[in-house]
Design an enzyme around this catalytic site. Structure first.
Site, PDB file in Angstrom:
ATOM      1  N   TYR A 252      13.734  -7.876 -24.868  1.00 57.32           N
ATOM      2  CA  TYR A 252      14.395  -6.598 -24.567  1.00 57.32           C
ATOM      3  C   TYR A 252      14.139  -5.588 -25.685  1.00 57.32           C
ATOM      4  O   TYR A 252      13.646  -4.478 -25.436  1.00 57.32           O
ATOM      5  CB  TYR A 252      15.909  -6.812 -24.372  1.00 57.32           C
ATOM      6  CG  TYR A 252      16.705  -5.515 -24.450  1.00 57.32           C
ATOM      7  CD1 TYR A 252      16.544  -4.511 -23.502  1.00 57.32           C
ATOM      8  CD2 TYR A 252      17.619  -5.295 -25.490  1.00 57.32           C
ATOM      9  CE1 TYR A 252      17.259  -3.319 -23.578  1.00 57.32           C
ATOM     10  CE2 TYR A 252      18.340  -4.107 -25.571  1.00 57.32           C
ATOM     11  CZ  TYR A 252      18.151  -3.118 -24.624  1.00 57.32           C
ATOM     12  OH  TYR A 252      18.848  -1.937 -24.707  1.00 57.32           O
TER      13      TYR A 252
ATOM     14  N   THR B 236      18.108   1.952 -28.351  1.00 55.36           N
ATOM     15  CA  THR B 236      19.106   1.027 -28.880  1.00 55.36           C
ATOM     16  C   THR B 236      18.888   0.743 -30.365  1.00 55.36           C
ATOM     17  O   THR B 236      17.770   0.878 -30.872  1.00 55.36           O
ATOM     18  CB  THR B 236      19.018  -0.297 -28.089  1.00 55.36           C
ATOM     19  OG1 THR B 236      19.774  -1.295 -28.748  1.00 55.36           O
ATOM     20  CG2 THR B 236      17.582  -0.801 -27.976  1.00 55.36           C
ATOM     21  N   ASP B 237      19.962   0.308 -31.037  1.00 58.94           N
ATOM     22  CA  ASP B 237      19.828  -0.101 -32.444  1.00 58.94           C
ATOM     23  C   ASP B 237      19.084  -1.436 -32.572  1.00 58.94           C
ATOM     24  O   ASP B 237      18.660  -1.810 -33.660  1.00 58.94           O
ATOM     25  CB  ASP B 237      21.208  -0.200 -33.123  1.00 58.94           C
ATOM     26  CG  ASP B 237      22.159  -1.192 -32.475  1.00 58.94           C
ATOM     27  OD1 ASP B 237      21.823  -1.766 -31.413  1.00 58.94           O
ATOM     28  OD2 ASP B 237      23.266  -1.396 -33.028  1.00 58.94           O
ATOM     29  N   GLU B 238      18.935  -2.155 -31.431  1.00 58.05           N
ATOM     30  CA  GLU B 238      18.341  -3.494 -31.505  1.00 58.05           C
ATOM     31  C   GLU B 238      16.868  -3.451 -31.918  1.00 58.05           C
ATOM     32  O   GLU B 238      16.304  -4.460 -32.322  1.00 58.05           O
ATOM     33  CB  GLU B 238      18.518  -4.228 -30.169  1.00 58.05           C
ATOM     34  CG  GLU B 238      19.986  -4.275 -29.789  1.00 58.05           C
ATOM     35  CD  GLU B 238      20.331  -5.240 -28.661  1.00 58.05           C
ATOM     36  OE1 GLU B 238      19.583  -6.184 -28.410  1.00 58.05           O
ATOM     37  OE2 GLU B 238      21.394  -5.020 -28.042  1.00 58.05           O
TER      38      GLU B 238
ATOM     39  N   LYS C   6      11.993  -2.047 -25.731  1.00 53.58           N
ATOM     40  CA  LYS C   6      12.582  -0.738 -26.065  1.00 53.58           C
ATOM     41  C   LYS C   6      11.835  -0.129 -27.255  1.00 53.58           C
ATOM     42  O   LYS C   6      11.580   1.081 -27.289  1.00 53.58           O
ATOM     43  CB  LYS C   6      14.074  -0.880 -26.394  1.00 53.58           C
ATOM     44  CG  LYS C   6      14.964  -1.209 -25.218  1.00 53.58           C
ATOM     45  CD  LYS C   6      14.995  -0.143 -24.124  1.00 53.58           C
ATOM     46  CE  LYS C   6      15.666   1.150 -24.542  1.00 53.58           C
ATOM     47  NZ  LYS C   6      15.807   2.080 -23.394  1.00 53.58           N
TER      48      LYS C   6
HETATM   49  P1  NAD Z   1      22.222  -0.751 -17.151  1.00 51.38           P
HETATM   50  O1  NAD Z   1      21.406  -2.001 -17.024  1.00 51.38           O
HETATM   51  O2  NAD Z   1      23.680  -0.807 -16.850  1.00 51.38           O
HETATM   52  O3  NAD Z   1      21.613   0.396 -16.208  1.00 51.38           O
HETATM   53  C1  NAD Z   1      20.242   0.615 -16.084  1.00 51.38           C
HETATM   54  C2  NAD Z   1      20.025   1.493 -14.858  1.00 51.38           C
HETATM   55  O4  NAD Z   1      18.625   1.758 -14.756  1.00 51.38           O
HETATM   56  C3  NAD Z   1      20.453   0.834 -13.542  1.00 51.38           C
HETATM   57  O5  NAD Z   1      21.165   1.756 -12.749  1.00 51.38           O
HETATM   58  C4  NAD Z   1      19.134   0.456 -12.887  1.00 51.38           C
HETATM   59  O6  NAD Z   1      19.210   0.443 -11.472  1.00 51.38           O
HETATM   60  C5  NAD Z   1      18.205   1.538 -13.410  1.00 51.38           C
HETATM   61  N1  NAD Z   1      16.794   1.127 -13.437  1.00 51.38           N
HETATM   62  C6  NAD Z   1      16.274  -0.038 -13.890  1.00 51.38           C
HETATM   63  N2  NAD Z   1      14.942  -0.037 -13.754  1.00 51.38           N
HETATM   64  C7  NAD Z   1      14.604   1.175 -13.230  1.00 51.38           C
HETATM   65  C8  NAD Z   1      13.371   1.782 -12.882  1.00 51.38           C
HETATM   66  N3  NAD Z   1      12.215   1.131 -13.040  1.00 51.38           N
HETATM   67  N4  NAD Z   1      13.398   3.035 -12.383  1.00 51.38           N
HETATM   68  C9  NAD Z   1      14.553   3.695 -12.192  1.00 51.38           C
HETATM   69  N5  NAD Z   1      15.751   3.162 -12.503  1.00 51.38           N
HETATM   70  C10 NAD Z   1      15.783   1.913 -13.022  1.00 51.38           C
HETATM   71  O7  NAD Z   1      21.949  -0.242 -18.617  1.00 51.38           O
HETATM   72  P2  NAD Z   1      22.906   0.590 -19.611  1.00 51.38           P
HETATM   73  O8  NAD Z   1      23.706  -0.371 -20.398  1.00 51.38           O
HETATM   74  O9  NAD Z   1      23.566   1.666 -18.855  1.00 51.38           O
HETATM   75  O10 NAD Z   1      21.809   1.202 -20.594  1.00 51.38           O
HETATM   76  C11 NAD Z   1      21.194   2.457 -20.316  1.00 51.38           C
HETATM   77  C12 NAD Z   1      20.185   2.774 -21.400  1.00 51.38           C
HETATM   78  O11 NAD Z   1      20.848   2.807 -22.670  1.00 51.38           O
HETATM   79  C13 NAD Z   1      19.072   1.729 -21.526  1.00 51.38           C
HETATM   80  O12 NAD Z   1      17.876   2.406 -21.804  1.00 51.38           O
HETATM   81  C14 NAD Z   1      19.500   0.881 -22.718  1.00 51.38           C
HETATM   82  O13 NAD Z   1      18.383   0.344 -23.380  1.00 51.38           O
HETATM   83  C15 NAD Z   1      20.210   1.914 -23.581  1.00 51.38           C
HETATM   84  N6  NAD Z   1      21.269   1.393 -24.465  1.00 51.38           N
HETATM   85  C16 NAD Z   1      22.245   0.588 -23.965  1.00 51.38           C
HETATM   86  C17 NAD Z   1      23.269   0.148 -24.817  1.00 51.38           C
HETATM   87  C18 NAD Z   1      24.404  -0.714 -24.311  1.00 51.38           C
HETATM   88  O14 NAD Z   1      25.243  -1.150 -25.114  1.00 51.38           O
HETATM   89  N7  NAD Z   1      24.532  -0.957 -23.019  1.00 51.38           N
HETATM   90  C19 NAD Z   1      23.260   0.531 -26.161  1.00 51.38           C
HETATM   91  C20 NAD Z   1      22.238   1.376 -26.638  1.00 51.38           C
HETATM   92  C21 NAD Z   1      21.251   1.801 -25.762  1.00 51.38           C
HETATM   93  P1  TYD Z   2      25.852  -8.510 -25.113  1.00 49.42           P
HETATM   94  O1  TYD Z   2      27.052  -7.863 -24.503  1.00 49.42           O
HETATM   95  O2  TYD Z   2      24.919  -9.278 -24.241  1.00 49.42           O
HETATM   96  O3  TYD Z   2      25.081  -7.369 -25.932  1.00 49.42           O
HETATM   97  P2  TYD Z   2      23.821  -7.502 -26.983  1.00 49.42           P
HETATM   98  O4  TYD Z   2      23.239  -8.839 -26.878  1.00 49.42           O
HETATM   99  O5  TYD Z   2      22.894  -6.443 -26.483  1.00 49.42           O
HETATM  100  O6  TYD Z   2      24.394  -7.214 -28.340  1.00 49.42           O
HETATM  101  O7  TYD Z   2      26.358  -9.497 -26.248  1.00 49.42           O
HETATM  102  C1  TYD Z   2      27.164  -9.035 -27.324  1.00 49.42           C
HETATM  103  C2  TYD Z   2      27.346 -10.200 -28.272  1.00 49.42           C
HETATM  104  O8  TYD Z   2      28.161 -11.197 -27.630  1.00 49.42           O
HETATM  105  C3  TYD Z   2      26.051 -10.903 -28.624  1.00 49.42           C
HETATM  106  O9  TYD Z   2      26.120 -11.330 -29.994  1.00 49.42           O
HETATM  107  C4  TYD Z   2      26.012 -12.107 -27.702  1.00 49.42           C
HETATM  108  C5  TYD Z   2      27.474 -12.452 -27.535  1.00 49.42           C
HETATM  109  N1  TYD Z   2      27.857 -13.044 -26.234  1.00 49.42           N
HETATM  110  C6  TYD Z   2      28.659 -14.210 -26.207  1.00 49.42           C
HETATM  111  O10 TYD Z   2      29.043 -14.778 -27.252  1.00 49.42           O
HETATM  112  N2  TYD Z   2      29.011 -14.710 -24.978  1.00 49.42           N
HETATM  113  C7  TYD Z   2      28.607 -14.137 -23.803  1.00 49.42           C
HETATM  114  O11 TYD Z   2      28.931 -14.645 -22.715  1.00 49.42           O
HETATM  115  C8  TYD Z   2      27.812 -12.930 -23.865  1.00 49.42           C
HETATM  116  C9  TYD Z   2      27.343 -12.251 -22.608  1.00 49.42           C
HETATM  117  C10 TYD Z   2      27.470 -12.419 -25.107  1.00 49.42           C
END
Ligand code: NAD
Ligand code: TYD
Length: 357
Positions: A161, A135-137, A165
Site C-alpha cells: 500500500y 499518507t504519512d505511511e 502511494k
Molecule cells: P477508502 O478506501 O475509504 O475510499 C477509497 C475510495 O476510492 C472508494 O470510494 C473507492 O470506491 C474509490 N476508488 C478506488 N479505486 C478507484 C478507482 N480506480 N477509480 C475511482 N475510484 C476508486 O479510502 P480513504 O480512507 O477514504 O482514503 C482516501 C485517500 O486518502 C486515499 O488516497 C488514501 O491513501 C488517503 N489517506 C487515507 C488515510 C486514512 O487514514 N484512511 C490517511 C491518509 C491518507
Molecule cells: P489500520 O486501521 O489498518 O490503519 P494503518 O495500518 O493504515 O495504520 O490499523 C491501525 C493500527 O491498528 C495498525 O497498527 C494495525 C492495528 N490493527 C490491529 O491491531 N487490529 C486490527 O484488527 C486492525 C484492523 C488493525
C-alpha cells in the site's frame, strides 16, 4: 473553467466527508468520480440526493477516455484525488489492485489532466490545481526516539500500500517538475470518524465490541499511530487547495500519537459508559491478541508545523473529543454499519482473521 471541482474517490471514507463538508461550506459544485469498489458506499452521500451541486459519476480514474470527457464537459478549476485502494492488510493479501489504481490509475489521471490543463488559457492555467491526497505511511516506520515525519524526510515505504502511494506521489511531483502542472500533495496521518469502513482499527473495534466479538490486537498492540479526526483532514485539504504553494507537500496530523492498545481501551471505556454490555462486564474483556501483520510498521508520527506556520491550519478536535464523537456517530448509525458489514466485508473478515462468522 467553471466554479466546479472534480473529486475522485469521493464516496469512500475521507472523500465522502470531504464532499459533505465542501458542499456545506464552499460555493463550487462537485463532480464525484468513484469506481464504487467495496469501499465506496453511496449511502454516505444520501443527504445530497437531489442537490444540483453534486454530480456522481461511476467510473475508474484509470479510464483516460472517461476522465477526458468529464474534464471537457465540466471544466473544473481543481481536481482532488482521493481515489485509491487504502487498506494495508488487503495490500498484503493482494497487491495487484493497489498497483493498478494507486500507480497506473494516478498516472492515467495525470495524463488526462495534463492534456486538459495544457489547453487552458494562461489565466486558467495559473489558477488550476491538482491536489493529491497521500499518507504519512510513505515515510516508513519511526523508532521510539525519532522525531516526527517532516516534509523533508526521505520516502521509505514498507507495505505494498505505502509503496504504491509513494509511487503516485513521485508521479505527481514529476508532473510538476517536468510539465509545470500546478500540483499540491498532502501526506496525512491515520484518520478516524464517521463513515469509516469497519475493516480499519477504530470502526472495527466499535463494531466487534457491540456485536460481542473478539477485539483483535495485532502483535503486542504497542504500535503507535498519530490519529486525526477526518473532518480536520478535510479542512486541511481545503486550506491547502486555497493557499498551498504550488509544487509543495504538506504533512497533516493531529499531534495525537497513541499505541493501538490505548486506543482500544479508550473505545472500550466510552462504550462502557454510552452503551454498556447487557451482562454489566467491561468491553475490554473482549480484547484478543492475534498474529501480527506482516512487516508491521511500528510507529508513525506527523510533524504538522509547516501547514500550521505557513497556512494557519490546525485541527479543531482533540483525540478525546473526536473519539467520543466517533463512538456516538457509530451508535446512532447502526443501520449504516449493518449495511456495510454484509456481503463482501464479511468474506474479507473471514479470510483475514480465519474465523467463522
Ligand atoms: P477508502 O478506501 O475509504 O475510499 C477509497 C475510495 O476510492 C472508494 O470510494 C473507492 O470506491 C474509490 N476508488 C478506488 N479505486 C478507484 C478507482 N480506480 N477509480 C475511482 N475510484 C476508486 O479510502 P480513504 O480512507 O477514504 O482514503 C482516501 C485517500 O486518502 C486515499 O488516497 C488514501 O491513501 C488517503 N489517506 C487515507 C488515510 C486514512 O487514514 N484512511 C490517511 C491518509 C491518507
Ligand atoms: P489500520 O486501521 O489498518 O490503519 P494503518 O495500518 O493504515 O495504520 O490499523 C491501525 C493500527 O491498528 C495498525 O497498527 C494495525 C492495528 N490493527 C490491529 O491491531 N487490529 C486490527 O484488527 C486492525 C484492523 C488493525
Amino acid at each position: 473553467m467553471k466554479n466546479t471541482i472534480l473529486v475522485t474517490g469521493g464516496v469512500g471514507f475521507i472523500g465522502s466527508n470531504f464532499v459533505l463538508d465542501w458542499i456545506a461550506s464552499e460555493t463550487a459544485s462537485v463532480v464525484n468520480l468513484d469506481k464504487l469498489t467495496y469501499a465506496g458506499n453511496l449511502q454516505n452521500l444520501e443527504s445530497l440526493t437531489g442537490n444540483s451541486r453534486h454530480i456522481f459519476v461511476r467510473g475508474d480514474i484509470g479510464d483516460a477516455e472517461l476522465v477526458a470527457k468529464l474534464l471537457a464537459e465540466h471544466q473544473p478549476r481543481a481536481i482532488v484525488n482521493f481515489a485509491a485502494e487504502s487498506h494495508v492488510d488487503r495490500s498484503i493479501h493482494g497487491p495487484g489492485e493497489f498497483i493498478q489504481t494507486n500507480i497506473v490509475g494516478t498516472f492515467q489521471l495525470l495524463e488526462a489532466t495534463r492534456a486538459y490543463w495544457g489547453a487552458l488559457n494562461e489565466e486558467d492555467k495559473k489558477a488550476f490545481r491538482f491536489l493529491h491526497v497521500s499518507t504519512d505511511e510513505v515515510y516508513g516506520s519511526l523508532k521510539p526516539e525519532d522525531p516526527a515525519f517532516k516534509e523533508t524526510n526521505s520516502y521509505e515505504p514498507n507495505s505494498p500500500y505505502s509503496a504504491s502511494k509513494a509511487a503516485s506521489d513521485h508521479l505527481v511531483r514529476a508532473y510538476h517538475h517536468t510539465y509545470g502542472l500546478p500540483v499540491l500533495t498532502t501526506n496525512c496521518s491515520n484518520n478516524y470518524g464517521p463513515y469509516h469502513f469497519p475493516e480499519k482499527l477504530i470502526p472495527l473495534i466499535i463494531h466487534n465490541a457491540l456485536a460481542g466479538k473478539a477485539l483483535p490486537i495485532y502483535g503486542d498492540g504497542q504500535q503507535v499511530r498519530d490519529w486525526l479526526y477526518v473532518r480536520d483532514h478535510c479542512s486541511a485539504i481545503r486550506r491547502v487547495l486555497e493557499a498551498g504553494r504550488v509544487g509543495d507537500t504538506y504533512n497533516v496530523g493531529g499531534w495525537n500519537e497513541k499505541p493501538n492498545l490505548d486506543v482500544v481501551h479508550t473505545l472500550c471505556a466510552i462504550l462502557d459508559e454510552l452503551s454498556p454490555r447487557a451482562d454489566g462486564n467491561a468491553y475490554a474483556e473482549q480484547v484478543t491478541y492475534v498474529t501480527d501483520r506482516l512487516g508491521h510498521d511500528r510507529r508513525y508520527a506527523i510533524d504538522a508545523t509547516k501547514i500550521h506556520r505557513e497556512l494557519g491550519w490546525k485541527p479543531g478536535e482533540t483525540f478525546e473529543s473526536g473519539i467520543r464523537k466517533t463512538v456516538q456517530w457509530y451508535l446512532a448509525n447502526q443501520t449504516w454499519v449493518r449495511n456495510v458489514t454484509s456481503g463482501d466485508y464479511t468474506n474479507w473478515i473471514q479470510k483475514n482473521y480465519k474465523v467463522e462468522d
